[in-house]
Design a protein around this motif. Sequence first.
Motif, mmCIF file in Angstrom:
data_model
loop_
_atom_site.group_PDB
_atom_site.id
_atom_site.type_symbol
_atom_site.label_atom_id
_atom_site.label_comp_id
_atom_site.label_asym_id
_atom_site.label_seq_id
_atom_site.Cartn_x
_atom_site.Cartn_y
_atom_site.Cartn_z
ATOM 1 N N GLY A 1 42.690 40.168 31.213
ATOM 2 C CA GLY A 1 41.798 41.151 31.830
ATOM 3 C C GLY A 1 42.294 42.556 31.570
ATOM 4 N N PHE A 2 41.421 43.406 31.021
ATOM 5 C CA PHE A 2 41.798 44.772 30.662
ATOM 6 C C PHE A 2 41.183 45.761 31.645
ATOM 7 C CE2 PHE A 2 41.782 42.125 26.899
ATOM 8 C CZ PHE A 2 43.051 42.357 26.390
ATOM 9 N N ASP A 3 41.942 46.789 31.984
ATOM 10 C CA ASP A 3 41.457 47.756 32.964
ATOM 11 C C ASP A 3 40.510 48.767 32.328
ATOM 12 O OD1 ASP A 3 43.322 49.351 31.605
ATOM 13 O OD2 ASP A 3 43.956 50.389 33.412
ATOM 14 N N GLY A 4 40.027 49.710 33.155
ATOM 15 C CA GLY A 4 38.946 50.595 32.745
ATOM 16 C C GLY A 4 39.235 51.457 31.544
ATOM 17 N N ASP A 5 40.516 51.811 31.309
ATOM 18 C CA ASP A 5 40.826 52.647 30.148
ATOM 19 C C ASP A 5 41.722 51.940 29.146
ATOM 20 O OD1 ASP A 5 43.023 52.809 31.907
ATOM 21 O OD2 ASP A 5 43.598 54.788 31.179
ATOM 22 N N GLY A 6 41.909 50.620 29.324
ATOM 23 C CA GLY A 6 42.519 49.807 28.280
ATOM 24 C C GLY A 6 44.021 49.897 28.147
ATOM 25 N N ASP A 7 44.738 50.427 29.140
ATOM 26 C CA ASP A 7 46.191 50.499 28.988
ATOM 27 C C ASP A 7 46.920 49.418 29.780
ATOM 28 O OD1 ASP A 7 45.868 51.574 31.540
ATOM 29 O OD2 ASP A 7 46.563 53.578 30.997
ATOM 30 N N ARG A 8 46.164 48.522 30.456
ATOM 31 C CA ARG A 8 46.783 47.434 31.213
ATOM 32 C C ARG A 8 46.131 46.112 30.873
ATOM 33 N NH1 ARG A 8 46.466 47.691 37.058
ATOM 34 N NH2 ARG A 8 44.585 48.949 36.882
ATOM 35 N N CYS A 9 46.870 45.027 31.097
ATOM 36 C CA CYS A 9 46.373 43.685 30.817
ATOM 37 C C CYS A 9 46.819 42.748 31.923
ATOM 38 C CB CYS A 9 46.920 43.212 29.462
ATOM 39 S SG CYS A 9 46.411 41.542 28.993
ATOM 40 N N GLY A 10 45.858 42.085 32.562
ATOM 41 C CA GLY A 10 46.156 41.074 33.564
ATOM 42 C C GLY A 10 46.020 39.686 32.966
ATOM 43 N N VAL A 11 46.625 38.667 33.610
ATOM 44 C CA VAL A 11 46.715 37.330 33.015
ATOM 45 C C VAL A 11 46.330 36.248 34.017
ATOM 46 C CG1 VAL A 11 48.251 35.673 31.889
ATOM 47 C CG2 VAL A 11 48.549 38.121 31.471
ATOM 48 N N VAL A 12 45.544 35.282 33.512
ATOM 49 C CA VAL A 12 45.225 34.050 34.238
ATOM 50 C C VAL A 12 45.618 32.889 33.334
ATOM 51 C CG1 VAL A 12 43.342 32.621 35.124
ATOM 52 C CG2 VAL A 12 43.349 35.080 35.559
ATOM 53 N N ASP A 13 46.318 31.889 33.879
ATOM 54 C CA ASP A 13 46.781 30.801 33.014
ATOM 55 C C ASP A 13 45.682 29.780 32.752
ATOM 56 O OD1 ASP A 13 46.704 28.847 35.059
ATOM 57 O OD2 ASP A 13 48.832 29.021 35.529
ATOM 58 N N HIS B 1 39.609 36.448 39.836
ATOM 59 C CA HIS B 1 38.867 35.234 40.155
ATOM 60 C C HIS B 1 37.743 34.978 39.150
ATOM 61 C CE1 HIS B 1 40.190 35.420 44.670
ATOM 62 N NE2 HIS B 1 41.107 34.909 43.887
ATOM 63 N N ALA B 2 37.099 36.041 38.680
ATOM 64 C CA ALA B 2 36.054 35.899 37.662
ATOM 65 C C ALA B 2 36.644 35.366 36.360
ATOM 66 C CB ALA B 2 35.364 37.240 37.425
ATOM 67 N N ILE B 3 37.815 35.863 35.995
ATOM 68 C CA ILE B 3 38.480 35.375 34.783
ATOM 69 C C ILE B 3 38.857 33.903 34.955
ATOM 70 C CG2 ILE B 3 40.451 35.661 33.239
ATOM 71 C CD1 ILE B 3 40.579 38.617 34.149
ATOM 72 N N ALA B 4 39.419 33.568 36.124
ATOM 73 C CA ALA B 4 39.836 32.189 36.382
ATOM 74 C C ALA B 4 38.668 31.218 36.264
ATOM 75 C CB ALA B 4 40.459 32.101 37.783
ATOM 76 N N GLU B 5 37.528 31.603 36.791
ATOM 77 C CA GLU B 5 36.343 30.747 36.718
ATOM 78 C C GLU B 5 35.943 30.504 35.265
ATOM 79 O OE1 GLU B 5 31.660 30.825 38.218
ATOM 80 O OE2 GLU B 5 33.131 32.200 39.102
ATOM 81 N N MET B 6 35.974 31.544 34.434
ATOM 82 C CA MET B 6 35.595 31.400 33.029
ATOM 83 C C MET B 6 36.629 30.588 32.251
ATOM 84 S SD MET B 6 33.313 31.887 30.733
ATOM 85 C CE MET B 6 32.202 33.128 31.439
ATOM 86 N N VAL B 7 37.902 30.748 32.572
ATOM 87 C CA VAL B 7 38.945 29.950 31.917
ATOM 88 C C VAL B 7 38.721 28.472 32.185
ATOM 89 C CG1 VAL B 7 41.405 29.359 32.014
ATOM 90 C CG2 VAL B 7 40.720 31.750 31.809
ATOM 91 N N ARG B 8 38.461 28.129 33.446
ATOM 92 C CA ARG B 8 38.239 26.712 33.779
ATOM 93 C C ARG B 8 36.974 26.188 33.129
ATOM 94 N NH1 ARG B 8 40.614 28.370 38.966
ATOM 95 N NH2 ARG B 8 38.555 29.061 39.657
ATOM 96 N N GLU B 9 35.947 27.026 33.062
ATOM 97 C CA GLU B 9 34.658 26.603 32.488
ATOM 98 C C GLU B 9 34.763 26.359 30.984
ATOM 99 O OE1 GLU B 9 30.422 28.831 31.717
ATOM 100 O OE2 GLU B 9 31.295 29.014 33.731
ATOM 101 N N THR B 10 35.537 27.149 30.286
ATOM 102 C CA THR B 10 35.596 27.080 28.820
ATOM 103 C C THR B 10 36.804 26.339 28.283
ATOM 104 O OG1 THR B 10 36.776 29.206 28.680
ATOM 105 C CG2 THR B 10 34.363 29.279 28.613
ATOM 106 N N GLY B 11 37.766 26.002 29.157
ATOM 107 C CA GLY B 11 38.988 25.348 28.698
ATOM 108 C C GLY B 11 39.885 26.271 27.894
ATOM 109 N N ALA B 12 39.835 27.550 28.166
ATOM 110 C CA ALA B 12 40.647 28.521 27.437
ATOM 111 C C ALA B 12 42.132 28.335 27.760
ATOM 112 C CB ALA B 12 40.213 29.939 27.772
ATOM 113 N N ALA B 13 42.971 28.743 26.813
ATOM 114 C CA ALA B 13 44.422 28.642 26.993
ATOM 115 C C ALA B 13 44.960 29.744 27.886
ATOM 116 C CB ALA B 13 45.118 28.688 25.637
ATOM 117 N N VAL B 14 44.228 30.864 27.951
ATOM 118 C CA VAL B 14 44.683 31.989 28.756
ATOM 119 C C VAL B 14 43.506 32.936 28.986
ATOM 120 C CG1 VAL B 14 45.399 33.406 26.775
ATOM 121 C CG2 VAL B 14 46.533 33.732 28.986
ATOM 122 N N GLY B 15 43.523 33.615 30.101
ATOM 123 C CA GLY B 15 42.548 34.662 30.374
ATOM 124 C C GLY B 15 43.245 35.996 30.435
#
Length: 499
Positions: free
Chosen positions: A257-269, A241-255
């Motif tokens: 999100g990386f986890d605590g040790d950097g081996d995963r990536c989450g996506v917001v459109d 939800h934090a990523i989604a808010e920033m995507v809408r605020e900045t008009g980014a093409a994609v959000g």
Amino acid sequence: MFPKPAATLTPNTYAYESSPMVKATGFREYDARWLFEKEINLMGVQALGMGLGTLLHEMGVKPEIVTGHDFRSYSASIKMALVTGLMAAGVKVHDIGLCTTPMTYFGQFELDVPAVAMVTASHNDNGWTGVKMGAARPLTFGPDEMGRLKEIVLEAAFDLKGGGSYCFVENFPERYIADLTNRPKLKHPIKVVAACGNGTAGAFAERILSAIGADVVPLDCELDHSFPRYNPNPEDMKMLHAIAEMVRETGAAVGLGFDGDGDRCGVVDNTGEEIFADKVGVMLARDISRLNPGAQFVVDVKSTGLFLTDPVLIANGAKTDYWKTGHSYIKRRVNELNAMVGFEKSGHYFFNAPIGRGYDDGFVSAFAILDMLDRNPDKSMADLRNDLPKTWGTPTMSPHCDDEKKYDVVDKVVARFKSMQEKGEKIDGQPIVDLITVNGVRVVAEDGTWGLVRASSNKPELVVVVESPVSEARMRAMFKIVDTVLRENEEVGDYNQSI
């Protein structure tokens, strides 16, 4: 002679400071996780290092190992306790310092070292620690190795050869970043929100993504081991939800999100809609199989059924194998089948050559997502998501269940659904057409709606996921059925998040 570890010791006592403590349940299916100071102490970590060194000798593996630690207040201390144990067992330790987990995996290749031990609790809450281990790149330990390690440590059956050594590899992240970004830049401009939840990946995300041509909007990239906003976990709806808010605020093409040790990536459109990692996997599989017809994929049992039913994947001749959840299991299955990619709903993706080296790296996953967008300049992330057949799915939901009880509970749940199927009982008016029991139970109704229950491999929890290709109502009905069966067991507690 090093003493056998105790299961429990009282902190701030002589015994706690002079004897090892290791709770047996910390040895999990494919890595190790403990609550530091409650379930393991520093001498217990030293015993773990001795045990790991002993195991490497037993396996006939060259006694050299790469190690590093994530950004938590206690991780460096834990790593050095582990190092002393490894050296006592005659292991040469290559310490790459503060890093993401994929950097240690890369270190196995870059430094030509067979084994790895990364001190990290990944996305677990503060207070947790753990170690991800392997002895055959790019694989990590599975149940057999973890079971033997547990025996060695708890019985103090150490082979303390001595003669170990330590070297610190200076500026190793620079070598990792240079290798990772040695590739063509993106052809089209793209604005990307990069969220790290104040975890380790925040030290590197903006620089890495910028290096391939992305316009990066950093979010919570300042390192802060108190994790003040949310846990760095791209399955956690607070982070999404934090990523989604920033995507809408900045008009980014994609959000991203990386986890605590950097081996995963989450996506917001680009609309701020969270896309669960298994659906992103289908989008990537479409893109990759278009370029590589007949491509083989591996996915975990928590993942969407679209990998088998999506018409584009079928047209591209894609083949998909459903396998056990867990980075070690999927990594091994990808290796066995020589699959192009393995996808987990948790966001662990395992890209084989030419995209990756077979291990999970959140930045490699991010590059694959950006390359997909770059190859489809006329379509947004939302367009690519909307191109998929519609399904209704839940996030990963985890009711509490003690480590000592969770596997018994899952066995009871499996038996309950088997009994329902044998008796011809229907679930919300639908017959049960399949029970997939490779990892817990995935109960499938006639209309394709399914619900999964399995034991978490790294926390005292169960895991519940539900999906329907028919409607939200069917998804909710399946969840109610699954939850009702779970509630027949008083050992099952509250969910961390629910629908």
